[in-house]
Design a protein around this motif. Sequence first.
Motif, mmCIF file in Angstrom:
data_model
loop_
_atom_site.group_PDB
_atom_site.id
_atom_site.type_symbol
_atom_site.label_atom_id
_atom_site.label_comp_id
_atom_site.label_asym_id
_atom_site.label_seq_id
_atom_site.Cartn_x
_atom_site.Cartn_y
_atom_site.Cartn_z
ATOM 1 N N VAL A 197 11.277 5.273 -0.143
ATOM 2 C CA VAL A 197 11.671 6.653 0.166
ATOM 3 C C VAL A 197 12.369 6.729 1.526
ATOM 4 C CG1 VAL A 197 10.874 9.021 0.472
ATOM 5 C CG2 VAL A 197 9.809 7.567 -1.263
ATOM 6 N N ALA A 198 11.678 6.333 2.581
ATOM 7 C CA ALA A 198 12.286 6.405 3.907
ATOM 8 C C ALA A 198 13.504 5.494 4.004
ATOM 9 C CB ALA A 198 11.254 6.038 4.975
ATOM 10 N N ALA A 211 11.055 8.432 -5.091
ATOM 11 C CA ALA A 211 12.300 7.774 -4.690
ATOM 12 C C ALA A 211 13.386 7.966 -5.741
ATOM 13 C CB ALA A 211 12.051 6.294 -4.446
ATOM 14 N N GLU A 212 13.009 7.907 -7.021
ATOM 15 C CA GLU A 212 13.981 8.154 -8.082
ATOM 16 C C GLU A 212 14.620 9.526 -7.924
ATOM 17 O OE1 GLU A 212 11.922 5.594 -11.743
ATOM 18 O OE2 GLU A 212 12.356 7.728 -11.972
ATOM 19 N N GLY A 229 -1.290 5.618 -10.255
ATOM 20 C CA GLY A 229 -1.381 4.909 -8.989
ATOM 21 C C GLY A 229 -0.296 5.322 -8.013
ATOM 22 N N TYR A 230 -0.495 4.945 -6.757
ATOM 23 C CA TYR A 230 0.470 5.325 -5.718
ATOM 24 C C TYR A 230 1.837 4.700 -5.952
ATOM 25 C CZ TYR A 230 -0.128 0.715 -3.543
ATOM 26 O OH TYR A 230 -0.141 -0.630 -3.294
ATOM 27 N N SER A 231 1.869 3.478 -6.522
ATOM 28 C CA SER A 231 3.160 2.806 -6.682
ATOM 29 C C SER A 231 4.072 3.602 -7.610
ATOM 30 C CB SER A 231 2.962 1.386 -7.210
ATOM 31 O OG SER A 231 2.317 1.396 -8.470
ATOM 32 N N GLY A 232 3.548 4.038 -8.741
ATOM 33 C CA GLY A 232 4.365 4.820 -9.667
ATOM 34 C C GLY A 232 4.741 6.174 -9.102
ATOM 35 N N LYS A 233 3.815 6.798 -8.376
ATOM 36 C CA LYS A 233 4.101 8.114 -7.794
ATOM 37 C C LYS A 233 5.196 8.029 -6.741
ATOM 38 C CE LYS A 233 -0.560 9.920 -8.668
ATOM 39 N NZ LYS A 233 -1.837 10.374 -8.072
ATOM 40 N N VAL A 234 5.130 7.012 -5.892
ATOM 41 C CA VAL A 234 6.156 6.852 -4.860
ATOM 42 C C VAL A 234 7.500 6.509 -5.503
ATOM 43 C CG1 VAL A 234 6.887 5.487 -2.865
ATOM 44 C CG2 VAL A 234 4.506 6.228 -3.067
ATOM 45 N N ASP A 239 0.871 -1.171 0.000
ATOM 46 C CA ASP A 239 0.000 0.000 0.000
ATOM 47 C C ASP A 239 0.907 1.220 0.000
ATOM 48 O OD1 ASP A 239 0.989 0.227 2.598
ATOM 49 O OD2 ASP A 239 -0.859 -0.485 3.536
ATOM 50 N N GLU A 240 0.320 2.409 -0.047
ATOM 51 C CA GLU A 240 1.151 3.608 -0.176
ATOM 52 C C GLU A 240 2.117 3.761 0.989
ATOM 53 O OE1 GLU A 240 0.748 8.372 -1.216
ATOM 54 O OE2 GLU A 240 -1.046 7.120 -1.067
ATOM 55 N N ALA A 241 1.663 3.462 2.194
ATOM 56 C CA ALA A 241 2.543 3.567 3.358
ATOM 57 C C ALA A 241 3.704 2.591 3.252
ATOM 58 C CB ALA A 241 1.751 3.313 4.638
#
Length: 285
Positions: free
Chosen positions: A86-87, A142-143, A133-138, A77-79
């Motif tokens: 990212v984290a 990160a990129e 979707g959230y996966s591509g946005k996150v 999920d997004e979290a």
Amino acid sequence: MSDVSALIVGCGDVGSRLARQLLALGWQVSGLRRSVQQLPKGVEPIAADLSGQRMPADWPERNPDYLVYCVAASQHDEAGYQAAYVAGLRHVLAWLQRGGKLPRRLLFVSSSSVFAQKDGEWIDETASTEPEGYSGKVMLEAEQLALGSGIPASVVRLTGIYGPGREWLLSQVRQGYRVAEQPPLYGNRIHAEDAASLLAYLLQADARGVVLDDCYIGVDDDPAPLADVVAWLRGYMGVTEWSDDQRVRRTGSKRCSNARAKALGWVPQYPSYKEGYAAILAGNS
């Protein structure tokens, strides 16, 4: 023994394959993951949970020459994606800063989910990235973190990874699931061993002094319609029955190009789904 060292953060399936390839070249390899007992023989273990900020006790005394960030989210999920990509990357970058000399290059393993194109168009590294979707946005977030880290970095956007243990489509075909033929739903694949070999090739190229681009797509030579893949697998496996009410479901349709990676000299061992799935079914990959 080579004096070139690499740290693979997220040394799972693809990361372990990469580790074995680098060890065969004489590189020194460290692998970071929660369960270090599963690391390949010869890899220096670093036990860590990337959700924490504390530097691992067995972090190398000298920062590695190369860092490969190759994690997989344990929570889909997004979290979970934020925590893993990212984290987690922020924590690793902070640990590297404490170690003094930074790596020569960072490879950040990303995903083709950053591309939202869905009408069968050809995609290369210059295509627009407007994920829905959230996966591509996150992944895009990160990129940017990797590319702005102060370490020379390349993003490697892998497409649908398949291989031993990644046999969802084979299971669907065995059950007689159907797939729409029109309009064609193009899918993009890369065998796990080829995903690792691309990463290894980029590391070796950088070590030789080759100037790398900041982005590469990891995909085989044949982004074929899913209906063609299913038809070939049915014939190869001798599946004759169709399920009455089940379909192979997927969204999106695009064709990713590996021209940039191949121009550098990389060649996939499994150029299409035919060679890759045949090797899996024969137990050879």
